[in-house]
Design a protein around this motif. Structure first.
Motif, PDB file in Angstrom:
ATOM      1  N   LYS A 126      -6.387  -0.581  14.264  1.00  0.00           N
ATOM      2  CA  LYS A 126      -6.629   0.866  14.257  1.00  0.00           C
ATOM      3  C   LYS A 126      -5.969   1.463  13.031  1.00  0.00           C
ATOM      4  CE  LYS A 126      -4.512   3.522  17.239  1.00  0.00           C
ATOM      5  NZ  LYS A 126      -4.114   4.239  18.477  1.00  0.00           N
ATOM      6  N   ASN A 127      -6.670   2.412  12.412  1.00  0.00           N
ATOM      7  CA  ASN A 127      -6.182   3.059  11.192  1.00  0.00           C
ATOM      8  C   ASN A 127      -6.064   4.560  11.423  1.00  0.00           C
ATOM      9  OD1 ASN A 127      -5.547   3.906   8.635  1.00  0.00           O
ATOM     10  ND2 ASN A 127      -7.380   3.117   7.646  1.00  0.00           N
ATOM     11  N   ASP A 128      -4.827   5.045  11.567  1.00  0.00           N
ATOM     12  CA  ASP A 128      -4.562   6.478  11.727  1.00  0.00           C
ATOM     13  C   ASP A 128      -4.084   7.121  10.432  1.00  0.00           C
ATOM     14  OD1 ASP A 128      -5.185   6.620  14.484  1.00  0.00           O
ATOM     15  OD2 ASP A 128      -3.238   5.753  14.999  1.00  0.00           O
ATOM     16  N   SER A 129      -4.191   6.429   9.312  1.00  0.00           N
ATOM     17  CA  SER A 129      -3.760   6.993   8.036  1.00  0.00           C
ATOM     18  C   SER A 129      -4.880   7.855   7.451  1.00  0.00           C
ATOM     19  CB  SER A 129      -3.373   5.866   7.071  1.00  0.00           C
ATOM     20  OG  SER A 129      -4.521   5.115   6.702  1.00  0.00           O
ATOM     21  N   ASP A 130      -4.701   8.288   6.201  1.00  0.00           N
ATOM     22  CA  ASP A 130      -5.682   9.174   5.563  1.00  0.00           C
ATOM     23  C   ASP A 130      -6.577   8.445   4.566  1.00  0.00           C
ATOM     24  OD1 ASP A 130      -3.727   8.586   3.750  1.00  0.00           O
ATOM     25  OD2 ASP A 130      -3.343  10.659   3.130  1.00  0.00           O
TER      26      ASP A 130
ATOM     27  N   LEU B  81     -11.085  -1.319   6.870  1.00  0.00           N
ATOM     28  CA  LEU B  81     -10.762  -0.559   8.074  1.00  0.00           C
ATOM     29  C   LEU B  81     -10.773   0.932   7.750  1.00  0.00           C
ATOM     30  CD1 LEU B  81      -9.887  -0.948  11.051  1.00  0.00           C
ATOM     31  CD2 LEU B  81      -7.513  -0.859  10.263  1.00  0.00           C
ATOM     32  N   PRO B  82     -11.773   1.676   8.256  1.00  0.00           N
ATOM     33  CA  PRO B  82     -11.868   3.095   7.925  1.00  0.00           C
ATOM     34  C   PRO B  82     -10.766   3.904   8.609  1.00  0.00           C
ATOM     35  CG  PRO B  82     -13.547   2.500   9.539  1.00  0.00           C
ATOM     36  CD  PRO B  82     -12.880   1.226   9.129  1.00  0.00           C
ATOM     37  N   ALA B  83     -10.450   5.042   8.011  1.00  0.00           N
ATOM     38  CA  ALA B  83      -9.396   5.910   8.545  1.00  0.00           C
ATOM     39  C   ALA B  83      -9.997   6.874   9.572  1.00  0.00           C
ATOM     40  CB  ALA B  83      -8.718   6.676   7.410  1.00  0.00           C
ATOM     41  N   ASP B  84     -10.438   6.323  10.714  1.00  0.00           N
ATOM     42  CA  ASP B  84     -11.057   7.155  11.738  1.00  0.00           C
ATOM     43  C   ASP B  84     -10.332   7.093  13.084  1.00  0.00           C
ATOM     44  OD1 ASP B  84     -11.667   4.582  12.454  1.00  0.00           O
ATOM     45  OD2 ASP B  84     -13.837   4.772  12.233  1.00  0.00           O
ATOM     46  N   GLY B  85      -9.237   6.339  13.160  1.00  0.00           N
ATOM     47  CA  GLY B  85      -8.461   6.269  14.392  1.00  0.00           C
ATOM     48  C   GLY B  85      -9.117   5.492  15.515  1.00  0.00           C
ATOM     49  N   LYS B  86     -10.202   4.766  15.238  1.00  0.00           N
ATOM     50  CA  LYS B  86     -10.890   3.995  16.277  1.00  0.00           C
ATOM     51  C   LYS B  86     -10.345   2.572  16.337  1.00  0.00           C
ATOM     52  CE  LYS B  86     -15.272   6.524  15.861  1.00  0.00           C
ATOM     53  NZ  LYS B  86     -16.731   6.391  15.601  1.00  0.00           N
ATOM     54  N   ASN B  87     -10.486   1.960  17.514  1.00  0.00           N
ATOM     55  CA  ASN B  87     -10.078   0.573  17.694  1.00  0.00           C
ATOM     56  C   ASN B  87     -11.205  -0.362  17.254  1.00  0.00           C
ATOM     57  OD1 ASN B  87      -7.403   0.597  18.710  1.00  0.00           O
ATOM     58  ND2 ASN B  87      -8.154   1.280  20.697  1.00  0.00           N
TER      59      ASN B  87
ATOM     60  N   GLN C 165       3.129  -1.846  13.748  1.00  0.00           N
ATOM     61  CA  GLN C 165       2.652  -0.645  13.063  1.00  0.00           C
ATOM     62  C   GLN C 165       3.283  -0.548  11.673  1.00  0.00           C
ATOM     63  OE1 GLN C 165       3.442   2.754  15.518  1.00  0.00           O
ATOM     64  NE2 GLN C 165       2.008   2.141  17.128  1.00  0.00           N
ATOM     65  N   SER C 166       2.476  -0.068  10.711  1.00  0.00           N
ATOM     66  CA  SER C 166       2.964   0.124   9.346  1.00  0.00           C
ATOM     67  C   SER C 166       2.071   1.122   8.629  1.00  0.00           C
ATOM     68  CB  SER C 166       2.986  -1.210   8.585  1.00  0.00           C
ATOM     69  OG  SER C 166       3.392  -1.011   7.238  1.00  0.00           O
ATOM     70  N   LYS C 167       2.657   2.220   8.174  1.00  0.00           N
ATOM     71  CA  LYS C 167       1.963   3.235   7.369  1.00  0.00           C
ATOM     72  C   LYS C 167       0.678   3.722   8.038  1.00  0.00           C
ATOM     73  CE  LYS C 167       3.894   1.619   2.999  1.00  0.00           C
ATOM     74  NZ  LYS C 167       3.637   1.180   1.604  1.00  0.00           N
ATOM     75  N   GLY C 168       0.740   3.977   9.330  1.00  0.00           N
ATOM     76  CA  GLY C 168      -0.404   4.520  10.057  1.00  0.00           C
ATOM     77  C   GLY C 168      -1.373   3.487  10.578  1.00  0.00           C
ATOM     78  N   LEU C 169      -1.144   2.204  10.314  1.00  0.00           N
ATOM     79  CA  LEU C 169      -2.025   1.150  10.793  1.00  0.00           C
ATOM     80  C   LEU C 169      -1.367   0.420  11.963  1.00  0.00           C
ATOM     81  CD1 LEU C 169      -3.172   1.653   7.856  1.00  0.00           C
ATOM     82  CD2 LEU C 169      -3.978  -0.693   7.969  1.00  0.00           C
TER      83      LEU C 169
END
Length: 224
Positions: free
Chosen positions: A142-146, A177-183, A117-121
């Protein structure tokens, strides 16, 4: 007589100084004029500048290059050789796919998912298996950033447990990789001929072109 000679001497010195001043002023004027020949006056009256207008003088034709173009050129020059080597290795991998023979998939013994993990990714290797003459690493991103993040998978740094470089073909991985929290799932295909009895592999994935995010997975087991 003495007064006249003194006055005459004074006038002589005066005219000599005057002549020297005039000569100095003339020489300064000539030098300044020559120096200003290469200076052009900007056109501040016309709002529409024609691309055909070129500056006059000794330095005509001079064009300013933007800082962004310089940085892009430097990046391409410094990474050009590495990219060419990766493309050659990828071509060899594609050639190996043509001569595959049918065989049953074999899973890696006692495989445990590895993530980073790094900066929400988040990057995870969820499974590893052998099919035909290749090792397949199943990846989850997965991208949990903004903000969305771009990747250039040809720049993946892939090595084995002896620090020998490897090449792989990415399949199904998103370039952005969009910031939508999807796998988002994909895989890396590594030819077995490059592994040569390796026990583990490590990979590093960075964003492109900023290279501010680094996702590193070490010691991924690949023993059957």
């Amino acid at each position: 007589m003495k007064l006249k000679s003194t006055l005459l001497l004074t006038l002589t010195f005066f005219f000599l100084m005057l002549a020297a001043s005039v000569a100095s002023a003339f020489v300064g004027y000539i030098m300044g004029r020559e120096a200003l020949k290469v200076v052009t006056q900007p056109d501040i009256q016309s709002r529409e500048r024609s691309t055909d207008n070129k500056p006059a003088g000794k330095y005509k034709g001079l064009e300013l290059v933007s800082e962004r173009e310089i940085l892009i050129d430097v990046y391409n020059r410094t990474h050009g050789r590495e990219q060419k080597k990766i493309e050659q290795q990828s071509q060899a991998v594609r050639s190996n796919k043509i001569v595959r023979h049918d065989s049953k998939p074999q899973t890696v013994a006692n495989f445990t998912p590895v993530d980073s993990q790094s900066k929400g990714l988040t990057l995870m290797v969820s499974n590893a298996r052998y099919e035909a003459d290749s090792l397949l690493l199943e990846l989850n991103l997965k991208n949990d950033s903004d903000r969305s993040v771009r990747f250039l998978y040809s720049f993946i740094d892939l090595i084995d447990d002896r620090n020998l470089p490897l090449s792989a073909i990415p399949e199904g991985l998103p370039s952005e990789l969009p910031a939508d929290g999807k796998n988002y799932r994909g895989k890396l295909e590594i030819p077995q001929t490059l592994l040569d009895n390796s026990k583990s592999v490590s990979l590093t994935l960075t964003d492109y072109p900023k290279r501010e995010i680094e996702l590193q997975l070490n010691n991924i087991p690949i023993v059957r």
